[in-house]
Design a protein around this motif. Structure first.
Motif, PDB file in Angstrom:
ATOM      1  N   TYR A 492     -35.493  72.121 -52.866  1.00 26.31           N
ATOM      2  CA  TYR A 492     -35.035  70.832 -53.391  1.00 26.31           C
ATOM      3  C   TYR A 492     -36.013  70.224 -54.394  1.00 26.31           C
ATOM      4  O   TYR A 492     -35.589  69.607 -55.380  1.00 26.31           O
ATOM      5  N   GLY A 493     -37.312  70.363 -54.129  1.00 30.16           N
ATOM      6  CA  GLY A 493     -38.296  69.714 -54.992  1.00 30.16           C
ATOM      7  C   GLY A 493     -38.827  70.583 -56.108  1.00 30.16           C
ATOM      8  O   GLY A 493     -39.540  70.096 -56.983  1.00 30.16           O
ATOM      9  N   GLY A 494     -38.477  71.888 -56.118  1.00 35.71           N
ATOM     10  CA  GLY A 494     -39.031  72.784 -57.126  1.00 35.71           C
ATOM     11  C   GLY A 494     -38.003  73.643 -57.827  1.00 35.71           C
ATOM     12  O   GLY A 494     -37.748  73.494 -59.028  1.00 35.71           O
ATOM     13  N   LEU A 495     -37.381  74.558 -57.084  1.00 33.97           N
ATOM     14  CA  LEU A 495     -36.509  75.551 -57.707  1.00 33.97           C
ATOM     15  C   LEU A 495     -35.271  74.916 -58.350  1.00 33.97           C
ATOM     16  O   LEU A 495     -34.941  75.214 -59.501  1.00 33.97           O
ATOM     17  N   VAL A 496     -34.585  74.047 -57.611  1.00 34.64           N
ATOM     18  CA  VAL A 496     -33.337  73.469 -58.140  1.00 34.64           C
ATOM     19  C   VAL A 496     -33.578  72.629 -59.389  1.00 34.64           C
ATOM     20  O   VAL A 496     -32.846  72.776 -60.384  1.00 34.64           O
ATOM     21  N   PRO A 497     -34.578  71.725 -59.433  1.00 33.32           N
ATOM     22  CA  PRO A 497     -34.820  70.981 -60.674  1.00 33.32           C
ATOM     23  C   PRO A 497     -35.097  71.889 -61.868  1.00 33.32           C
ATOM     24  O   PRO A 497     -34.655  71.596 -62.988  1.00 33.32           O
ATOM     25  N   VAL A 498     -35.818  73.000 -61.655  1.00 31.63           N
ATOM     26  CA  VAL A 498     -36.092  73.930 -62.758  1.00 31.63           C
ATOM     27  C   VAL A 498     -34.797  74.604 -63.212  1.00 31.63           C
ATOM     28  O   VAL A 498     -34.521  74.703 -64.418  1.00 31.63           O
ATOM     29  N   LEU A 499     -33.998  75.071 -62.263  1.00 32.05           N
ATOM     30  CA  LEU A 499     -32.754  75.765 -62.612  1.00 32.05           C
ATOM     31  C   LEU A 499     -31.804  74.851 -63.382  1.00 32.05           C
ATOM     32  O   LEU A 499     -31.091  75.302 -64.280  1.00 32.05           O
ATOM     33  N   LYS A 500     -31.784  73.570 -63.038  1.00 36.18           N
ATOM     34  CA  LYS A 500     -30.871  72.636 -63.698  1.00 36.18           C
ATOM     35  C   LYS A 500     -31.231  72.414 -65.163  1.00 36.18           C
ATOM     36  O   LYS A 500     -30.382  71.997 -65.947  1.00 36.18           O
ATOM     37  N   GLN A 501     -32.486  72.712 -65.538  1.00 43.40           N
ATOM     38  CA  GLN A 501     -32.932  72.389 -66.886  1.00 43.40           C
ATOM     39  C   GLN A 501     -33.197  73.607 -67.753  1.00 43.40           C
ATOM     40  O   GLN A 501     -33.781  73.484 -68.816  1.00 43.40           O
ATOM     41  N   ARG A 502     -32.774  74.734 -67.299  1.00 39.95           N
ATOM     42  CA  ARG A 502     -33.059  75.921 -68.111  1.00 39.95           C
ATOM     43  C   ARG A 502     -31.858  76.834 -68.162  1.00 39.95           C
ATOM     44  O   ARG A 502     -30.921  76.716 -67.376  1.00 39.95           O
TER      45      ARG A 502
END
Length: 1013
Positions: A492-502
């Protein structure tokens, strides 16, 4: 140096200057250049970026985009600190570059140093009106790093008789004064502040005058001097050419004074600015002045005055915004974007706190909920947190402990997301969020990797997972590790935010995380629809079946999306569906995702001890693209933190949240946390860290006064227990104790088992059991395991067992058992006394008239009490049974009424006790004298008489029969009336107290009322 470079280099050089708020280097350069490809690009300002870690991490993730789209030399101007972070946080990006270190020429070194110091000061002045007051105070109290170097440079310039601009000299004195202030050497600080003030007054720089006067006012002074300085400060700012800027400075000064709780100074400033704003017609600022005066009144516990001031601010607010909403100046428009809701929420909060002080709790809650609805957390997180804190305290005061706990959890989460809290305890890390300059920007705020993820070194785990996802033939990843290691937080705090922006390849990524499996089809459909809607793909139908979900996943491929399905806490799926047949549809979907659907990846997240559940998948599904679900290229292990990483995460998180602790305390803490294991559990780090911060422990000496990390863990447990409410604390502590055993393990227990355990310990009132369990589960201390037929509860971590049993739980249990034994003895004594008294009464009546029923009735009472009593002395039991036996043998039959031809269904005494009516299966009603003489026979029913009743005056009899009728009789045996209406037999009958209504019940399922008037 850059100027000389431009003069000597023929290549066109473009400059890109980063702002403090920038978060993406690649996007910033693309935005500046557009489609241009200059000869070279130089980037400045990296050292000034607020969140340099996140920027570098994002840069590392899009390294390939630099290579593909920037066909020119790229020069990053950085200092040593940024260079260190670049190597640590963005190693892949850094490996492509070449580092060149430049030495400043000796003749210009001193001037460059002083110039650098002046830039820091200008940044303070420029950012102050919009900065966080806590950040301003934090930097003021830290002082200037390496000021001695600047002092030497200043002396060098003076020795060389080099001409120095007045502005540079005034700034130098201000910064030296700030450094003495940080060391609490206030006399020296004031000397330099006054030197700086004299220069600013000479060259008529009113904004700098106001800033320096404010610094002087922060130093210890007597009340008259401070009051005069505050007034001078406002007067100086009033002369700034931009009234809006002056107002912003004054407001920010007020907020700093509020943080420092300098209430007299704040009152002086607000009163002075009140006069200024009335004269200038600044209604927005006028309302703010009343707000600050209300804060002062609250600090003095003047509830009625504070309420009146808050009401004044609220009354001004609608007029001020309607009057100024027509402003055409961009600065006014920007101000109005965020001010209405922020200010209104603030005044509503002040009003609510006043109502609370006056004891009007319900009114206070009403206004707090309104304030919360008016506030956007991304625009004013501190205000939002303050509202939540007040709301939680009021819910708790009212006894609504669950609502109070939920608000408290939301508060902690918001603090973590905006970097206002270093540690979150047992909560799940959420993506980092940036505060916005306007409430209108909420939807545009991108999620960012949480600071905790970057600082803990988990960035390499995110990069490894991204690399796996990016491989075309890599369909499945199993992320596993011990409980409490931070798997969900990483997602929730790392992988998902990165995936949403790339993008991966040429496709945008659509991550979907599911962790609730009780109705997984509906849940997955809802999450998929929400994710698509966020990307601008609205659906006109619901995704409520596996077939429709699969069809939508196929359409995602057509929309150029790469779908990532993440099944968090996957073991709970098997708990929710223990019957293999109920898992069929999920396995069908899983099979299609792995073997059939293109551009779809699956990530399974589960605890290490539950890896065996994967065998159930492999046994049922033929994974064509995966040879072994336990293969090393499928599994990804997430472990504990190394001592070095743990120390780094503490340093970074405390500095970012402006909670600075000593380096030797960090060293001691990580070694205590590591213990014999040699590693640090992330969950334990978060728990201990949260208590360090709440106690504001910043030095090793303070930590040693507490005792140890175990004491902090005990504090955490006590806080969770306190959340359950004072009247529930003992039960909560005992529930935690019941979730341990003498072998120091953590057994699984159902609610019923916990109820039984509490009863055995003498805790009879357990109506709040569900409330306590929910708070313990939500706090992260207890794990809820959904199973059939009953869900079970378990402590989350083994290491908690020792603390729970060694805390006061053992003593409490021993105390309860002693109390239970004492209560048992008292109960035995009370039972003996009561039963013996009734037994003696029976014996006395027996001696008086052994053939009477009275001795038997008393003996039966004593026997019934004996049967219900939990504990009674043996002698009492023997005596009671002997008395009962004596009464039974002594009683004699008085009379017998014999005349019916079949069994008797109903018997009734007349109100005066002289007559007896009987109804029989022979279809008759008979009337007897109490001495046994038959007086009359009533014949009229065609079937059994089931029920007989006398009227209140004793003159009428009512009968209900199996023939479905109700009949009324006179006591002379004459039939008065027959009521028809029931479809089957009448089973019961009765009169109302006034004798005017009869009620009858029938086996047809109805009750009928019959009026006798």
């Amino acid at each position: 140096m850059t100027e000389r470079l431009r003069e000597t280099c023929a290549v066109q050089i473009r400059e890109v200057v980063l702002k403090k708020s920038d978060s993406k280097l690649y996007s910033k350069i693309r935005q500046e250049l557009g489609d241009q490809q200059p000869g070279a690009v130089m980037v400045f300002g990296l050292e000034a970026v607020d969140d340099i870690d996140s920027l570098l991490a994002a840069t590392n993730q899009v390294r390939e985009e630099f290579r593909k789209n920037f066909h020119f030399p790229l020069v990053l101007w950085i200092n040593d600190q940024v260079q260190t972070k670049l190597v640590r946080v963005a190693p892949d990006f850094e490996s492509w570059g070449t580092t060149r270190e430049f030495q400043t020429p000796p003749d210009s070194l001193s001037y460059e140093l002083i110039y650098t110091l002046s830039q820091q000061a200008k940044e303070i002045l420029t950012n102050f009106p919009d900065s966080d007051p806590d950040k301003f105070l934090y930097e003021l109290n830290r002082g200037v790093d390496n000021l001695s170097e600047f002092d030497l440079a200043w002396q060098d310039l003076q020795h060389q008789n080099q001409e120095i601009e007045p502005e540079l000299e005034a700034i130098f004195y201000l910064m030296v004064g700030r450094n003495y202030y940080a060391k609490q050497q206030f006399e020296e600080s004031l000397i330099y502040f006054h030197k700086s003030l004299e220069i600013w007054q000479r060259i008529n720089c009113y904004d700098w005058q106001g800033m320096v006067l404010f610094h002087i006012g922060l130093c210890p002074y007597g009340k008259p001097e401070r009051q005069n300085l505050v007034e001078q400060c406002v007067d100086s700012l009033a002369q700034i050419f931009s009234l809006d800027l002056a107002n912003r400075f004054i407001t920010q000064f007020a907020r700093v004074l509020q943080r420092l709780q300098r209430w007299e100074d704040l009152e002086t400033l607000a009163q002075r600015s009140l006069t200024l704003h009335r004269a200038n017609g600044n209604s927005i600022e006028l309302a703010q002045d009343y707000g600050f005066l209300a804060e002062v009144a609250l600090a003095k516990l003047a509830w009625i005055k504070a309420k009146g001031l808050a009401e004044q601010a609220l009354s001004i607010l609608p007029t001020s915004f309607s009057a100024e909403s027509t402003a055409t100046l961009s600065e006014h428009k920007a101000k109005l974007d965020g001010m209405p809701s922020f200010d209104k929420a603030w005044y509503l909060l002040l009003f609510a706190i006043s109502e609370n002080g006056l004891g009007n709790y319900q009114e206070s809650i009403k206004y707090l909920e309104r304030a919360k609805a008016e506030t956007q957390d991304h625009y004013a997180p501190e205000l939002y947190i303050r509202i939540l804190r007040s709301l939680g305290q009021l819910y708790f005061k009212k006894g609504d402990y669950l609502a109070a706990f939920r608000v408290k959890q939301e508060k902690i989460s918001i603090e973590q997301q905006f970097g206002l809290r270093a540690f979150i305890g047992t909560g799940i890390l959420q993506p980092k969020r940036r505060r916005a300059n306007s409430q209108l920007l909420a939807l545009e705020q991108p999620e960012m990797v949480a600071d905790e993820i970057i600082a803990s070194g988990r960035q390499k785990d995110i990069n490894s997972l991204l690399e796996r996802i990016g491989k075309p033939n890599h369909k499945l990843t199993v992320l596993y590790g011990p409980s409490g290691v931070g798997k969900s937080s990483l997602i929730y705090g790392g992988l998902v935010p990165v995936l949403k922006q790339r993008a991966i390849g040429q496709r945008e990524v659509l991550p979907i995380v599911i962790r609730v499996y009780t109705d997984w089809v509906r849940e997955l459909g809802k999450l998929l629809a929400e994710a698509l809607d966020a990307r601008g793909f609205s659906l006109s139908f619901d995704l409520e079946s596996v077939k429709v979900i699969v069809q939508q996943l196929r359409e995602n491929y057509e929309r150029n999306l790469l779908t990532i399905l993440i099944f968090d806490q996957f073991e709970e799926f098997f708990f929710a569906y223990p019957n293999p047949a109920d898992r069929k549809h999920f396995f069908e979907l899983f099979n299609l995702c792995i073997n059939d659907l293109s551009y779809l990846k699956v990530i399974i997240v589960l605890r290490e001890e539950n890896l065996h559940y994967l065998l159930k998948i492999e046994r049922i599904i033929n994974l064509e693209t995966i040879s072994n679900i336990f293969a090393i290229d499928v599994r990804y292990y997430l472990g504990n933190l190394s001592i070095r990483n743990a120390a780094y995460i503490i340093q970074v998180l405390t500095e970012k949240s402006q909670y600075y602790i000593e380096a030797n305390l960090i060293d001691k803490l990580v070694h205590d946390l590591a213990g014999d294991l040699g590693e640090v559990r992330p969950i334990e780090l978060q728990i201990v860290g949260s208590k360090l911060q709440s106690n504001y422990i910043t030095t090793l000496a303070q930590y040693r006064e507490i005792g140890s990390k175990e004491k902090l863990l005990e504090q955490f447990l006590s806080e969770v227990i306190t959340n359950c409410g004072e009247e529930n604390e003992r039960k909560a502590e005992l529930i935690l104790y019941c979730l341990t055993d003498e072998n120091n393990t953590r057994p699984l227990k159902t609610r019923g088992e916990l109820y039984s355990n509490l009863s055995n310990l003498g805790v009879g009132e357990t109506e709040k059991l569900d409330l306590i369990l929910e708070i313990l589960v939500r706090s992260g201390l207890v794990l809820l395991v959904p199973e059939l037929p009953s869900q079970r509860y378990q402590l989350v971590h083994d290491y908690l067992v020792v603390f729970i049993r060694q805390q006061r739980s053992n003593a409490l249990v021993a105390e309860l058992l002693r109390a239970k034994e004492a209560a048992g003895r008292l109960e035995i004594q009370a039972n003996n006394t009561e039963i013996i008294a009734v037994t003696k009464s029976s014996e006395a009546l027996y001696k008086r008239n052994r053939e009477s029923l009275d001795p038997l009735i008393e003996a039966l009472k004593a026997a019934r009490r004996l049967k219900s009593a939990i504990a009674v002395e043996t002698d009492t039991q023997s005596r009671t049974l002997a008395t009962l036996q004596q009464a039974i043998y002594g009683v004699r039959e008085r009379n017998r009424l014999e005349d019916h031809d079949s069994w008797v269904n109903s018997v009734s005494f007349s109100p005066d006790g002289q007559l007896i009516a009987t109804g029989s299966a022979d279809g008759t009603l008979k009337l007897w004298h109490r001495d046994g003489k038959l007086l009359r026979i009533c014949v009229g029913h065609s079937s059994y008489v089931n029920s007989v009743s006398f009227s209140p005056n004793g003159q009428i009899l009512a009968t209900g029969s199996a023939d479905g009728t109700v009949k009324l009789w006179n006591i002379d045996a004459s039939e008065l009336i027959t009521f028809h209406g029931h479809e089957t037999e009448v089973t019961s009958i009765g009169f109302s107290p006034d004798g005017k209504v009869i009620v009858s019940g029938s086996s047809d399922g109805t009750v009928r009322f019959w009026n006798l008037l």
